[in-house]
Write a protein that holds these residues in place. Structure first.
Motif, mmCIF file in Angstrom:
data_model
loop_
_atom_site.group_PDB
_atom_site.id
_atom_site.type_symbol
_atom_site.label_atom_id
_atom_site.label_comp_id
_atom_site.label_asym_id
_atom_site.label_seq_id
_atom_site.Cartn_x
_atom_site.Cartn_y
_atom_site.Cartn_z
ATOM 1 N N MET A 1 5.671 11.137 -7.285
ATOM 2 C CA MET A 1 4.573 10.623 -6.456
ATOM 3 C C MET A 1 3.747 9.611 -7.267
ATOM 4 S SD MET A 1 1.641 12.801 -4.484
ATOM 5 C CE MET A 1 0.239 11.967 -3.768
ATOM 6 N N THR A 2 3.451 8.455 -6.663
ATOM 7 C CA THR A 2 2.683 7.411 -7.333
ATOM 8 C C THR A 2 1.234 7.854 -7.513
ATOM 9 O OG1 THR A 2 4.054 5.844 -6.130
ATOM 10 C CG2 THR A 2 2.190 4.941 -7.335
ATOM 11 N N ALA A 3 0.695 7.573 -8.695
ATOM 12 C CA ALA A 3 -0.690 7.972 -8.991
ATOM 13 C C ALA A 3 -1.682 7.034 -8.301
ATOM 14 C CB ALA A 3 -0.911 7.957 -10.496
ATOM 15 N N ASN A 4 -2.856 7.561 -8.030
ATOM 16 C CA ASN A 4 -3.943 6.742 -7.497
ATOM 17 C C ASN A 4 -4.364 5.688 -8.513
ATOM 18 O OD1 ASN A 4 -4.584 7.464 -4.880
ATOM 19 N ND2 ASN A 4 -5.830 9.212 -5.496
ATOM 20 N N GLN A 5 -4.678 4.505 -8.029
ATOM 21 C CA GLN A 5 -5.250 3.468 -8.888
ATOM 22 C C GLN A 5 -6.227 2.614 -8.086
ATOM 23 O OE1 GLN A 5 -2.368 0.272 -9.968
ATOM 24 N NE2 GLN A 5 -0.854 1.589 -8.971
ATOM 25 N N VAL A 6 -7.009 1.790 -8.803
ATOM 26 C CA VAL A 6 -7.996 0.937 -8.138
ATOM 27 C C VAL A 6 -7.386 -0.444 -7.869
ATOM 28 C CG1 VAL A 6 -10.269 -0.148 -8.309
ATOM 29 C CG2 VAL A 6 -9.909 2.120 -9.297
ATOM 30 N N PHE A 7 -7.420 -0.851 -6.614
ATOM 31 C CA PHE A 7 -7.012 -2.202 -6.227
ATOM 32 C C PHE A 7 -8.274 -2.962 -5.829
ATOM 33 C CE2 PHE A 7 -3.402 0.572 -5.406
ATOM 34 C CZ PHE A 7 -2.351 -0.132 -5.988
ATOM 35 N N LYS A 8 -8.362 -4.230 -6.247
ATOM 36 C CA LYS A 8 -9.596 -4.976 -5.951
ATOM 37 C C LYS A 8 -9.312 -6.441 -5.646
ATOM 38 C CE LYS A 8 -11.539 -3.741 -9.852
ATOM 39 N NZ LYS A 8 -12.496 -3.593 -10.948
ATOM 40 N N LYS A 9 -10.284 -7.059 -4.983
ATOM 41 C CA LYS A 9 -10.190 -8.486 -4.694
ATOM 42 C C LYS A 9 -11.576 -9.122 -4.747
ATOM 43 C CE LYS A 9 -8.382 -11.902 -1.454
ATOM 44 N NZ LYS A 9 -7.553 -12.159 -0.261
ATOM 45 N N ASP A 10 -11.632 -10.300 -5.360
ATOM 46 C CA ASP A 10 -12.867 -11.104 -5.446
ATOM 47 C C ASP A 10 -12.831 -12.206 -4.405
ATOM 48 O OD1 ASP A 10 -14.060 -9.900 -7.528
ATOM 49 O OD2 ASP A 10 -13.635 -11.430 -9.020
ATOM 50 N N CYS A 11 -13.966 -12.522 -3.803
ATOM 51 C CA CYS A 11 -14.028 -13.697 -2.931
ATOM 52 C C CYS A 11 -15.469 -14.156 -2.757
ATOM 53 C CB CYS A 11 -13.392 -13.436 -1.576
ATOM 54 S SG CYS A 11 -13.853 -11.894 -0.842
ATOM 55 N N LYS A 12 -15.620 -15.425 -2.370
ATOM 56 C CA LYS A 12 -16.948 -16.000 -2.134
ATOM 57 C C LYS A 12 -17.250 -15.881 -0.648
ATOM 58 C CE LYS A 12 -20.384 -18.876 -3.578
ATOM 59 N NZ LYS A 12 -20.296 -20.306 -3.796
ATOM 60 N N LEU A 13 -18.284 -15.138 -0.330
ATOM 61 C CA LEU A 13 -18.682 -14.904 1.059
ATOM 62 C C LEU A 13 -20.206 -14.910 1.130
ATOM 63 C CD1 LEU A 13 -16.298 -11.881 1.669
ATOM 64 C CD2 LEU A 13 -16.062 -14.068 2.836
ATOM 65 N N MET A 14 -20.758 -15.411 2.230
ATOM 66 C CA MET A 14 -22.211 -15.428 2.422
ATOM 67 C C MET A 14 -22.931 -16.094 1.251
ATOM 68 S SD MET A 14 -22.711 -11.610 4.098
ATOM 69 C CE MET A 14 -24.309 -11.888 4.846
ATOM 70 N N GLY A 15 -22.269 -17.054 0.618
ATOM 71 C CA GLY A 15 -22.859 -17.757 -0.514
ATOM 72 C C GLY A 15 -22.922 -16.931 -1.783
ATOM 73 N N ASN A 16 -22.233 -15.784 -1.804
ATOM 74 C CA ASN A 16 -22.261 -14.883 -2.954
ATOM 75 C C ASN A 16 -20.853 -14.430 -3.312
ATOM 76 O OD1 ASN A 16 -25.290 -14.049 -3.486
ATOM 77 N ND2 ASN A 16 -25.034 -14.154 -1.274
ATOM 78 N N ARG A 17 -20.721 -13.923 -4.536
ATOM 79 C CA ARG A 17 -19.438 -13.369 -4.960
ATOM 80 C C ARG A 17 -19.363 -11.910 -4.533
ATOM 81 N NH1 ARG A 17 -18.452 -10.504 -9.467
ATOM 82 N NH2 ARG A 17 -16.282 -10.190 -10.043
#
Length: 312
Positions: A1-17
């Motif tokens: 069974m694959t272990a839990n990990q953190v997936f993330k994404k950055d983007c510019k929205l509403m004039g902010n990161r």
């Protein structure tokens, strides 16, 4: 069974990161969940922006002093909650701050002198949440005086983060973080079973942390003079403007609010800065499920009753 990990994404929205993170075992499913959160933030940005003529915000503003404007129930309720926070903070939080013209305060490198105090005082005349007239039945918003403008810079990021979290949870994310340039909401636990570790930024050293908080199912927002400011005659002036005077707030470097909802955290950070250490903490200590950390210009640290900080 694959272990839990953190997936993330950055983007510019509403004039902010924005940075959206979820804990998952499947990368494809995690990315779909994150994209659903991003789509929700984009939807809210379209609703609230002042950079689009056809946004609800701009329709309300362009009809100031002329006629009420029908808005979506969502926008109406957000304005209604904003007015409640204005009452609670005795006007230190006020979405009609948009009435201050950029010719008065423009926090760029070209600003070399303070505006005249008399001019500033005249311009804040239009800042008055009591002149937002809400009609519950017709779902209309009317700004009583011509020239009035509303803006959601003090609450919009927190609202968007909270909405994105809700959508991501509906998509099955049992744990994650939505971080809107430091205004963030976190739920569940990290893959190792521990709470999320949140760093409180050192206002004197951008990128450095002076303390940590371990949180789960909580929101954190910081308002500080270290990101957007001007220096005139060797003195730093914060971008946080006191709506009563039209002049920048002095005395406080940063305010961090910890509570259960990102919208409230975002909305309370600025008024506590404006109210000052003692009045700000007095208000926070009277409220349920909300805490504050304040750093003054002379590097004194003040906290509300139930804060437990870990040194960096």
């Amino acid at each position: 069974m694959t272990a839990n990990q953190v997936f993330k994404k950055d983007c510019k929205l509403m004039g902010n990161r924005f940075e959206l993170s979820v804990v998952a075992t499947d990368e494809k499913r995690a990315n779909e969940t994150i994209e659903a959160g991003i789509d929700e933030i984009k939807r809210i940005e379209k609703l609230l922006t002042t950079f689009s003529d056809d946004s609800e915000t701009n329709r309300v503003n362009s009809n100031a002093g002329i006629q009420p404007v029908i808005v979506s129930r969502e926008t109406f309720e957000l304005i209604k909650r904003s007015v409640s926070i204005s009452k609670l903070t005795q006007g230190a939080f006020d979405i009609t701050y948009g009435s201050i013209d950029k010719s008065l305060w423009n926090f760029d490198q070209d600003m070399k002198s303070l505006p005249d105090a008399g001019t500033a005082k005249k311009m804040v005349r239009l800042i008055n949440y009591r002149n937002i007239i809400l009609n519950e039945e017709n779902c209309t918003v009317f700004l009583r005086e011509r020239g009035m403008r509303i803006g959601f810079g003090g609450i919009g990021k927190g609202y968007a983060a909270e909405r994105a979290k809700l959508i991501m949870k509906e998509q099955g994310a049992v744990s994650g973080v939505v971080n809107a340039s430091g205004d963030l909401t976190a739920w569940g636990l990290q893959p190792n079973g521990e709470k999320w570790t949140i760093g409180i930024v050192n206002p004197d050293a951008s990128g450095q942390v002076f303390s940590y908080l371990a949180i789960s199912d909580l929101a954190v927002a910081t308002s500080g003079n270290y990101e957007k400011y001007i220096v005139i005659d060797g003195k730093k002036y914060s971008h946080t403007i006191n709506p009563r005077t039209g002049l920048p707030v002095t005395g406080i470097k940063s305010v961090t609010i910890i509570t259960t909802n990102a919208e409230i955290a975002d909305a309370m950070a600025t008024p506590v800065t404006i109210m000052g250490v003692h009045a700000g903490l007095d208000l926070v200590n009277q409220m349920k499920n909300i805490e504050a950390i304040i750093i003054t210009d002379d590097d004194q640290l003040y906290t509300s009753k139930n804060i437990n900080l870990r040194d960096a």
